[in-house]
Design an enzyme around this catalytic site. Structure first.
Site, PDB file in Angstrom:
ATOM      1  N   GLN A 266       1.571  -6.250  -3.146  1.00  0.00           N
ATOM      2  CA  GLN A 266       2.356  -6.198  -1.833  1.00  0.00           C
ATOM      3  C   GLN A 266       3.708  -5.294  -1.660  1.00  0.00           C
ATOM      4  OE1 GLN A 266       1.447  -9.928  -3.283  1.00  0.00           O
ATOM      5  NE2 GLN A 266      -0.712  -8.679  -2.737  1.00  0.00           N
TER       6      GLN A 266
ATOM      7  N   ALA B 249      -3.980  -7.825  -3.648  1.00  0.00           N
ATOM      8  CA  ALA B 249      -3.624  -6.463  -3.874  1.00  0.00           C
ATOM      9  C   ALA B 249      -4.715  -5.726  -3.932  1.00  0.00           C
ATOM     10  CB  ALA B 249      -2.797  -6.427  -5.277  1.00  0.00           C
ATOM     11  N   GLY B 250      -4.383  -4.158  -3.694  1.00  0.00           N
ATOM     12  CA  GLY B 250      -5.589  -2.957  -4.011  1.00  0.00           C
ATOM     13  C   GLY B 250      -4.902  -2.010  -4.584  1.00  0.00           C
ATOM     14  N   HIS B 251      -4.970  -1.588  -5.635  1.00  0.00           N
ATOM     15  CA  HIS B 251      -4.174  -0.660  -6.104  1.00  0.00           C
ATOM     16  C   HIS B 251      -5.081   0.625  -6.573  1.00  0.00           C
ATOM     17  CE1 HIS B 251      -0.694  -3.537  -7.114  1.00  0.00           C
ATOM     18  NE2 HIS B 251      -0.757  -3.435  -5.964  1.00  0.00           N
TER      19      HIS B 251
ATOM     20  N   ASP C 292       1.946  14.672   1.995  1.00  0.00           N
ATOM     21  CA  ASP C 292       0.831  15.726   2.385  1.00  0.00           C
ATOM     22  C   ASP C 292       0.245  15.400   3.509  1.00  0.00           C
ATOM     23  OD1 ASP C 292      -0.024  13.764   0.311  1.00  0.00           O
ATOM     24  OD2 ASP C 292      -2.061  14.266   1.210  1.00  0.00           O
TER      25      ASP C 292
ATOM     26  N   SER D  59       4.833  12.654  -3.752  1.00  0.00           N
ATOM     27  CA  SER D  59       3.603  12.691  -4.094  1.00  0.00           C
ATOM     28  C   SER D  59       2.961  13.416  -2.788  1.00  0.00           C
ATOM     29  CB  SER D  59       2.927  11.389  -4.201  1.00  0.00           C
ATOM     30  OG  SER D  59       1.492  11.228  -4.282  1.00  0.00           O
TER      31      SER D  59
ATOM     32  N   ASP E 225       0.884  -1.253  -0.095  1.00  0.00           N
ATOM     33  CA  ASP E 225       0.101   0.163   0.072  1.00  0.00           C
ATOM     34  C   ASP E 225       0.964   1.491   0.140  1.00  0.00           C
ATOM     35  OD1 ASP E 225      -2.205  -1.796   0.027  1.00  0.00           O
ATOM     36  OD2 ASP E 225      -2.076  -1.565   2.568  1.00  0.00           O
ATOM     37  N   GLU E 226       1.919   1.629  -0.660  1.00  0.00           N
ATOM     38  CA  GLU E 226       2.866   2.421  -0.732  1.00  0.00           C
ATOM     39  C   GLU E 226       2.440   3.374  -1.770  1.00  0.00           C
ATOM     40  OE1 GLU E 226       3.944  -0.722  -1.110  1.00  0.00           O
ATOM     41  OE2 GLU E 226       5.376  -1.143   0.395  1.00  0.00           O
TER      42      GLU E 226
ATOM     43  N   LYS F 129       1.996   2.191  -5.168  1.00  0.00           N
ATOM     44  CA  LYS F 129       2.519   1.900  -6.318  1.00  0.00           C
ATOM     45  C   LYS F 129       1.600   2.136  -7.390  1.00  0.00           C
ATOM     46  CE  LYS F 129       2.349  -2.352  -4.348  1.00  0.00           C
ATOM     47  NZ  LYS F 129       1.887  -2.146  -2.925  1.00  0.00           N
TER      48      LYS F 129
END
Ligand code: GDP
Ligand code: IMO
Ligand code: MG
Length: 432
Positions: A229, A39-41, A341, A421, A13-14, A16
């Site tokens: 991941q 995964a969750g992108h 942020d 970001s 969860d960086e 990507k």
């Protein structure tokens, strides 16, 4: 750069997905090589939010071909659901998405095995419940694994399931440990019927993706590999046993996509400006400081809830010991620092520079969970900044303290920061 990999250097969860999307238009192919729908992108583009679990993030770019490699595990209904969702949103994938015939298939008994394993009193990993671990177990165990290509041969698939499912029923009854009466045995014929139905819809996507990618490199195409991941969840090098069941490091590409390592010339390591983790396992810099604490504040501002399971993500300070370890394993050439942020408004920030383990200082990351449990973080505290930075588009738009924070991360990790970001949207990005 013909072969590039985007890899997370923490526990997943960086962000990507955002980096893959940003780079997407410079590549001909975007490839997933590990994991599955665990995964969750998330990508936010032109005001629209896309959440992808199983499909490569490239699918939302019109001129990119997306590849699901042999190292990925596929739950067919999920695959079709994601394709359907994109179609409903105006994104047509026929011809641009391909799926390896050698990818392994997740069946209902995999989900059930995982549910039983995770509902025991001990040994929980805190998995996503998507059948990932049991499917990879069957892959390496060889007796029960079934690959995508086998779905396309009805008589063969039925035979295989007639062999596999009775074993699985016995296994699950044993696993259920006295509660077997609550389990309804699975019926191989019903599963065959169900999966043969999926097979017809999946057939147009299935191909030999290794060969496709080898041809792509031969023809000078540009290929981006999207790790799922994070490196600390890698089955070999992560915080075992609290890891996933695949190789999320770039070392997974050779096995999981059939592309020799020499083709990968640029490795982009993605980190959050802090750290998160979902599921169980040691987390030295965790801010476990209650509902009024900093951890909860960062979780709220960063919207740190799992994309797949909705679980609150555990939150903590940036851990330079861990990131140095994963950057070295990944062979990262550069890092991108995401969600900066989220730290705005905190009076002070901590960076973990070393650990104390039994009163000794170390800068070495012990990846065995039972060793990492004993590590206490040693922090360096630096001033925070008050300003909202979400509109920053160049480094000079950032407050001095934010620039100093990034400089210190660069020094501690030993790699250049090439992207910063400052918000989820594509445009909320500083290219350094
Ligand atoms: P991935 O699994 O590595 O692709 O990351 P996820 O999509 O699971 O989690 C990252 C989350 O942060 C997503 O909800 C993104 O939309 C969001 N995000 C990405 N970059 C930024 C950023 O710079 N600031 C903020 N506030 N959110 C971001
Ligand atoms: P992305 O690609 C964060 C975690 C789970 C659990 C462990 C094992 O979005 O970064 P599994 O279901 O894989 O057997 O669970 O790994 N996990 C992730 N955590 N991001 C992910 O993917 C993850 N995929 C798995 O929470 O701790
Ligand atoms: Mg994610």
């Amino acid at each position: 750069m013909p072969g590039t990999c985007v890899v997370g250097l923490q526990w997943g969860d960086e962000a990507k997905g955002k980096i893959v999307d940003l780079l997407g238009d410079k590549f001909d192919f975007v490839v997933r090589y590990n994991g599955g729908a665990n995964a969750g992108h998330t990508v936010v583009a032109n005001g629209k939010t896309f959440k992808l679990s199983l499909l490569p993030t490239g699918v939302i770019r019109p001129n990119v071909r997306s590849v699901i490699g042999n190292g990925v595990v596929i739950y067919p209904p999920r695959f079709l659901e994601e394709v359907g969702q994109l179609r409903a949103g105006g994104i047509e994938l026929s011809g641009s998405l391909v799926l390896s015939d050698h990818a392994h298939v997740i069946f209902p008994y995999h989900m059930e095995e995982e549910r039983l394993a995770e509902s025991g009193a001990e040994g929980k990993i805190g998995t996503t419940g998507r059948g990932i671990g049991p499917c990879y177990q069957d892959k390496v165990g060889r007796r029960f694994g079934i690959r995508v290509g086998e779905l396309l041969h009805p008589a063969h698939l039925r035979d295989r399931l007639r062999y596999v499912v009775p074993f699985k029923n016995r296994l699950m009854a044993a696993f259920a440990n006295g509660h077997a009466s609550a389990l309804k045995p699975l019926d191989p014929e019903a599963i065959s019927d169900e999966y043969l139905g999926y097979a017809e819809s999946i057939r147009p996507y299935v191909t030999d993706t290794s060969r496709l990618l080898q041809d792509a490199f031969r023809d000078g195409k540009r290929v981006l590999f999207e790790a799922a991941q994070g490196s600390l969840l890698d089955v070999d090098h992560g915080t075992y046993p609290y890891v996933t069941s695949s190789s999320s490091l770039p070392s997974g590409i050779w096995g999981g996509a059939g592309v020799p390592a020499k083709n990968i010339q640029r490795i982009i390591g993605v980190v959050k400006a802090y750290t998160t983790r979902v599921g169980k396992g040691p987390f030295p810099t965790e801010l476990d400081d209650g509902p009024e604490g900093l951890g909860e504040r960062i979780r709220k501002i960063g919207r740190e809830y799992g994309t797949v399971t909705g679980r609150p993500r555990r939150v903590g300070w940036f851990d330079a010991v861990a990131v140095r370890y994963t950057a070295a394993l990944a062979g990262a050439d550069e890092i991108t620092v995401m969600l900066l942020d989220v730290l705005s408004g905190l009076p002070e920030l901590n960076l973990c520079t070393a650990y104390d383990i039994d009163n000794e200082r170390t800068t070495h990351f012990p990846s065995d969970s039972f060793q990492l449990e004993r590590c206490r973080p040693i922090y360096e505290t630096i001033p925070g900044w008050r300003e909202d930075i979400t509109a920053a588009r160049t480094l000079s738009d950032l407050p001095t303290a934010a620039r100093q924070y990034l400089d210190r991360i660069e020094e501690l990790v030993g790699l250049r920061v090439t992207v910063v970001s400052v918000g989820p949207d594509r445009v909320q990005t500083i290219l350094v």
